[in-house]
Design a protein around this motif. Sequence first.
Motif, PDB file in Angstrom:
ATOM      1  N   THR A  84     -42.621 -46.179 -72.482  1.00 57.43           N
ATOM      2  CA  THR A  84     -41.941 -46.093 -71.187  1.00 57.43           C
ATOM      3  C   THR A  84     -41.879 -44.641 -70.747  1.00 57.43           C
ATOM      4  N   THR A  85     -41.778 -44.443 -69.465  1.00 62.83           N
ATOM      5  CA  THR A  85     -41.687 -43.091 -68.920  1.00 62.83           C
ATOM      6  C   THR A  85     -40.299 -42.883 -68.345  1.00 62.83           C
ATOM      7  N   THR A  86     -39.828 -41.660 -68.446  1.00 64.92           N
ATOM      8  CA  THR A  86     -38.531 -41.305 -67.894  1.00 64.92           C
ATOM      9  C   THR A  86     -38.720 -40.773 -66.486  1.00 64.92           C
ATOM     10  N   PRO A  87     -38.060 -41.337 -65.512  1.00 64.37           N
ATOM     11  CA  PRO A  87     -38.228 -40.843 -64.133  1.00 64.37           C
ATOM     12  C   PRO A  87     -37.823 -39.377 -64.038  1.00 64.37           C
ATOM     13  N   LEU A  88     -38.532 -38.653 -63.190  1.00 62.39           N
ATOM     14  CA  LEU A  88     -38.165 -37.270 -62.948  1.00 62.39           C
ATOM     15  C   LEU A  88     -36.829 -37.225 -62.212  1.00 62.39           C
ATOM     16  N   PRO A  89     -35.971 -36.278 -62.543  1.00 62.67           N
ATOM     17  CA  PRO A  89     -34.686 -36.190 -61.841  1.00 62.67           C
ATOM     18  C   PRO A  89     -34.889 -35.808 -60.383  1.00 62.67           C
ATOM     19  N   LEU A  90     -34.134 -36.442 -59.506  1.00 59.88           N
ATOM     20  CA  LEU A  90     -34.256 -36.182 -58.075  1.00 59.88           C
ATOM     21  C   LEU A  90     -32.993 -35.544 -57.513  1.00 59.88           C
ATOM     22  N   ALA A  91     -32.159 -35.027 -58.393  1.00 62.28           N
ATOM     23  CA  ALA A  91     -30.912 -34.426 -57.932  1.00 62.28           C
ATOM     24  C   ALA A  91     -30.993 -32.913 -57.851  1.00 62.28           C
ATOM     25  N   THR A  92     -32.174 -32.336 -58.059  1.00 63.60           N
ATOM     26  CA  THR A  92     -32.322 -30.891 -58.002  1.00 63.60           C
ATOM     27  C   THR A  92     -32.375 -30.416 -56.550  1.00 63.60           C
ATOM     28  N   PRO A  93     -32.035 -29.164 -56.296  1.00 66.99           N
ATOM     29  CA  PRO A  93     -32.181 -28.643 -54.928  1.00 66.99           C
ATOM     30  C   PRO A  93     -33.600 -28.790 -54.397  1.00 66.99           C
ATOM     31  N   MET A  94     -34.604 -28.614 -55.261  1.00 63.66           N
ATOM     32  CA  MET A  94     -35.982 -28.769 -54.828  1.00 63.66           C
ATOM     33  C   MET A  94     -36.232 -30.184 -54.311  1.00 63.66           C
ATOM     34  N   ALA A  95     -35.757 -31.172 -55.037  1.00 62.53           N
ATOM     35  CA  ALA A  95     -35.977 -32.562 -54.639  1.00 62.53           C
ATOM     36  C   ALA A  95     -35.261 -32.892 -53.341  1.00 62.53           C
ATOM     37  N   SER A 134     -36.362 -30.779 -47.703  1.00 61.51           N
ATOM     38  CA  SER A 134     -37.250 -31.570 -46.854  1.00 61.51           C
ATOM     39  C   SER A 134     -38.712 -31.189 -47.071  1.00 61.51           C
ATOM     40  N   ARG A 135     -39.573 -32.131 -46.786  1.00 63.04           N
ATOM     41  CA  ARG A 135     -41.011 -31.904 -46.865  1.00 63.04           C
ATOM     42  C   ARG A 135     -41.422 -30.834 -45.862  1.00 63.04           C
ATOM     43  N   SER A 136     -42.496 -30.101 -46.168  1.00 57.41           N
ATOM     44  CA  SER A 136     -42.999 -29.092 -45.248  1.00 57.41           C
ATOM     45  C   SER A 136     -43.319 -29.720 -43.890  1.00 57.41           C
ATOM     46  N   PRO A 137     -42.790 -29.180 -42.801  1.00 59.73           N
ATOM     47  CA  PRO A 137     -43.098 -29.733 -41.474  1.00 59.73           C
ATOM     48  C   PRO A 137     -44.583 -29.717 -41.136  1.00 59.73           C
ATOM     49  N   ILE A 138     -45.297 -28.681 -41.567  1.00 61.98           N
ATOM     50  CA  ILE A 138     -46.728 -28.624 -41.270  1.00 61.98           C
ATOM     51  C   ILE A 138     -47.453 -29.773 -41.962  1.00 61.98           C
ATOM     52  N   PHE A 174     -38.654 -22.735 -40.339  1.00 58.57           N
ATOM     53  CA  PHE A 174     -38.341 -23.773 -41.326  1.00 58.57           C
ATOM     54  C   PHE A 174     -38.584 -23.332 -42.765  1.00 58.57           C
ATOM     55  N   ASN A 175     -39.542 -22.441 -43.027  1.00 59.30           N
ATOM     56  CA  ASN A 175     -39.747 -22.004 -44.407  1.00 59.30           C
ATOM     57  C   ASN A 175     -38.585 -21.153 -44.910  1.00 59.30           C
ATOM     58  N   HIS A 176     -37.922 -20.427 -44.026  1.00 61.43           N
ATOM     59  CA  HIS A 176     -36.722 -19.698 -44.430  1.00 61.43           C
ATOM     60  C   HIS A 176     -35.629 -20.688 -44.853  1.00 61.43           C
ATOM     61  N   LYS A 177     -35.460 -21.721 -44.068  1.00 64.58           N
ATOM     62  CA  LYS A 177     -34.469 -22.746 -44.403  1.00 64.58           C
ATOM     63  C   LYS A 177     -34.854 -23.466 -45.699  1.00 64.58           C
ATOM     64  N   MET A 178     -36.119 -23.749 -45.882  1.00 62.93           N
ATOM     65  CA  MET A 178     -36.560 -24.436 -47.092  1.00 62.93           C
ATOM     66  C   MET A 178     -36.255 -23.598 -48.329  1.00 62.93           C
ATOM     67  N   TRP A 179     -36.471 -22.273 -48.257  1.00 58.84           N
ATOM     68  CA  TRP A 179     -36.157 -21.438 -49.419  1.00 58.84           C
ATOM     69  C   TRP A 179     -34.669 -21.530 -49.745  1.00 58.84           C
ATOM     70  N   CYS A 180     -33.835 -21.438 -48.727  1.00 53.84           N
ATOM     71  CA  CYS A 180     -32.388 -21.543 -48.972  1.00 53.84           C
ATOM     72  C   CYS A 180     -32.056 -22.851 -49.676  1.00 53.84           C
ATOM     73  N   ASP A 181     -32.610 -23.941 -49.180  1.00 58.51           N
ATOM     74  CA  ASP A 181     -32.322 -25.251 -49.770  1.00 58.51           C
ATOM     75  C   ASP A 181     -32.789 -25.314 -51.220  1.00 58.51           C
ATOM     76  N   MET A 182     -33.983 -24.823 -51.495  1.00 58.81           N
ATOM     77  CA  MET A 182     -34.525 -24.895 -52.853  1.00 58.81           C
ATOM     78  C   MET A 182     -33.746 -24.011 -53.821  1.00 58.81           C
ATOM     79  N   ALA A 183     -33.184 -22.907 -53.303  1.00 57.71           N
ATOM     80  CA  ALA A 183     -32.453 -21.970 -54.150  1.00 57.71           C
ATOM     81  C   ALA A 183     -30.976 -22.303 -54.274  1.00 57.71           C
TER      82      ALA A 183
END
Length: 398
Positions: free
Chosen positions: A3-14, A17-21, A134-143
């Motif tokens: 069996t495989t363990t699902p990757l955690p989706l509670a991280t800031p990276m997860a 939002s997806r890249s708008p481009i 949006f990439n500035h906002k994405m960095w904030c979210d991921m960090a």
Amino acid sequence: MATTTPLPLATPMARTSRSPIVEAQSWVAGKTFAPDRPLLNVSQAAPMAPPPLALRQEIARLAVEDDEVHLYGAVLGLDALRAELARQVSTTYHAQVNAADIAITSGANEAFTAVMSTLAASGDEVILPTPWYFNHKMWCDMAGVTAVPLPTGADMLPDLEQAASLITPRTRAIVLVTPNNPAGVEYPSELLTKFYVLARTHGIALVVDETYRDFDAREGAPHILLRQPDWRDTLVQIYSFSKAYRLTGHRVGALTASPERLLQVEKYLDTVTICPNQLGQRAALWGVQNLGDWLAGERDEILKRRRALEDGFAPLAAKGWTLLGTGGFFAYVAHPFDMASSALAPWLVDHAGVLVLPATFFTPAGDPRGARELRIAFANLDCDAITDLLERLQQIDP
């Protein structure tokens, strides 16, 4: 069976939002357009043409004759390019900037993430005017950094007093982009000086992203921030060679900051890319030293396209559209329809052959302006194509 363990989706990276481009490109995937009505792609602010022939020839020569371009280099970049950019910045801004104040990065996005990693960590706050890049906002979210929205006015400029009211003990920086992405507007020098004073008074950084400075319509230095006697304590400047010399695929950007801060930036860069692209750096150096007249012509052409859009906008204005800002590579507009921009943008692909980005990519969730506004990256259209774009928009009725 294993069996495989699902990757955690509670991280800031997860949760980011997806890249708008990437999302916008999915709207045209698998679709074809008639030769007499091709897709007008005004979604991405990047040159679609390769570098000029002379620069490509120099790149080819370097790739064959210069063994160094295929090896690791200095983490903070090629010494000669750092020195040349310091000279150029000093001349442009009538300031004293040294090679030790410059770091070369793998594009302006890496310049931003690198320096922000020295300024803010999880739980901190960074003030971003909206609409934001949006990439500035994405960095904030991921960090795990809170992006605090600073709404702009009808002129698309941020308000100083409102910014001051948003500063808290957790605020680490204010980020300004001029010429602005996505709104296009060029921030007045006086406004930038006031934001510098505000940031300095509160002991926070002022990060000024000038990726599109080579296409500023104003003559002379766009601000006097680098003339401040202690600018290194407060100011960070971001730049990109990609837009000026069409080196997007080579990934060459730059940071101007204090040598002390660049020592911290160096740690980040060493763990991400080790060094900037060696071939791209030498191409950028050759461009800075040899393509001044060519770049001036590129600027003239972009300003010509900007005027074509501004001059041709009247029929759209008569139909209820509003031109909110132009500059750099962008026009920012409000549409008159009941359909939200997030639905209108993909609708335009099928009904007008136009790929444009909705303002929902540049605004906080639930912001009513996001539903009414669009970003048009007009720089990749010649004047005839801009006329075609405006005519197509006049004809729609969603």
